[in-house]
Design a protein around this motif. Structure first.
Motif, PDB file in Angstrom:
ATOM      1  N   TYR A  96      19.302   5.163  -5.477  1.00 27.31           N
ATOM      2  CA  TYR A  96      18.033   5.128  -5.152  1.00 27.31           C
ATOM      3  C   TYR A  96      17.291   3.646  -5.324  1.00 27.31           C
ATOM      4  N   ILE A  97      17.467   3.306  -6.657  1.00 29.16           N
ATOM      5  CA  ILE A  97      17.049   2.040  -6.555  1.00 29.16           C
ATOM      6  C   ILE A  97      17.635   0.765  -5.852  1.00 29.16           C
ATOM      7  N   LYS A  98      18.906   1.065  -5.794  1.00 31.55           N
ATOM      8  CA  LYS A  98      19.546  -0.076  -4.761  1.00 31.55           C
ATOM      9  C   LYS A  98      19.180  -0.082  -3.424  1.00 31.55           C
ATOM     10  N   LYS A  99      18.960   1.400  -2.990  1.00 26.95           N
ATOM     11  CA  LYS A  99      18.365   1.347  -1.489  1.00 26.95           C
ATOM     12  C   LYS A  99      17.071   1.072  -1.279  1.00 26.95           C
ATOM     13  N   ASN A 100      16.208   1.160  -2.317  1.00 25.79           N
ATOM     14  CA  ASN A 100      14.803   0.757  -2.021  1.00 25.79           C
ATOM     15  C   ASN A 100      14.279  -0.450  -2.756  1.00 25.79           C
TER      16      ASN A 100
END
Length: 329
Positions: A57-61
């Motif tokens: 989630y962190i890497k996508k956002n």
């Protein structure tokens, strides 16, 4: 060392080994230690898949240059152990990071952990006021000690800003502690400044705190565990336990010995082991204070929680700074 503490030590070693295996080449050993410590102190079961889910989630956002993304596994674990909804908390964390930047907190390395400290220790409706007061405190710190004050003081300024007292009163108390601690034999410097900051979270008499701090320092030295300046904050953690501090110090020695027996933990070094042991012992004692009928300690546990937060923030900031320096070189 009592059986409960021994069990926590064994659990920390086990989780450390799992994290080191699961995220090989992605984390430094100090960050792996922090992740393991977070799970043990929060009494949460380690789950690799959950960390990977939040990490995705962190890497996508977040963009490639985000400090949160660069330490994504660490922040994934920290958010998981502190919230049932880590994704929502991440959004709030990012908003706090932006607010801190807008209010003058510039350090790219230490601002994320400052936002994390704010997330854990401040109601959202009070965040703007807390940030503004924290920056005022930080600015005053820098006026008194321009060569010592830097980004590693950001997080503790957030905790100090929770006080209802005027900024000048907060600063005066810190300066009084700095003087008392130096008179007790502690060398002037960044470590002593941090110690004076975290001890000022307590309302106890400055002279009494400084004297007890020195007793603890001597106790560890007599037991072949020298406390260096960058670990002075750990002494503060134990000092705030008041008449339980000597017992805590003995438990820290025992915990340190257990951790050093493990070949994976041993090479982290005495300083990291000492800091980890003190955090485990203090958190365990904090649990008992919360359930205590002793009025002094039930009133004090919030202060000690804040101190643990300050110490952990310093650990996270130092780990991230060391990793950044290593990457840069």
């Amino acid at each position: 060392m009592d059986s409960n503490l021994r069990k926590k030590a064994e659990n920390l070693i086990s989780i450390y080994q799992q994290v080191a295996k699961d995220f090989r080449w992605k984390n430094s050993s100090s960050i792996n230690t922090l992740i393991a410590l977070s799970y043990v102190t929060k009494d949460k079961a380690y789950d690799r898949k959950e960390i990977e889910r939040v990490n995705d989630y962190i890497k996508k956002n977040l963009g490639s240059f985000s400090s949160f993304r660069q330490r994504s596994i660490l922040y994934s674990a920290l958010l998981l152990v502190n919230s049932p909804d880590p994704e929502t908390k991440l959004d709030i964390l990012l908003a706090y990071d932006e607010k801190l930047k807008e209010n003058g907190f510039r350090s790219y390395t230490y601002r994320p952990v400052t936002a994390y400290t704010l997330l854990l220790n401040c109601e959202p409706r009070k965040a703007d006021i807390r940030i503004a007061k924290a920056y005022e405190i930080f600015t005053e710190m820098r006026k008194h000690h321009p060569w010592l004050t830097s980004g590693d003081d950001y997080a503790v300024s957030i905790l100090l800003a929770a006080s209802d007292k005027p900024v000048q009163s907060i600063i005066a108390k810190m300066e009084e502690l700095y003087k008392e601690l130096h008179e007790c034999g502690f060398s002037r410097g960044n470590g002593l400044q941090f110690l004076s900051h975290i001890l000022s979270l307590s309302e106890e008499n400055s002279k009494a705190k400084a004297a007890r701090c020195r007793i603890l320092y001597d106790f560890f030295g007599q037991n072949k565990l020298k406390v260096y300046a960058n670990n002075y904050g750990t002494l503060g953690l134990l000092t705030l336990l008041e008449d339980k501090s000597q017992r805590a110090a003995r438990e820290v020695l025992g915990m340190s010995e257990v951790l050093r027996e493990d070949r994976n933990i041993r090479w982290l070094g005495k300083e990291t082991i000492f800091l980890t042991a003190a955090s485990l012992v203090s958190c365990t004692m904090l649990e008992s204070l919360k359930n205590s009928n002793d009025v002094i300690y039930t009133n004090a546990f919030v202060t000690i929680e804040a101190l643990i937060a300050a110490q952990n923030a310093a650990m996270i900031g130092a780990a991230c700074a060391a990793t950044a320096a290593s990457s840069g070189s």
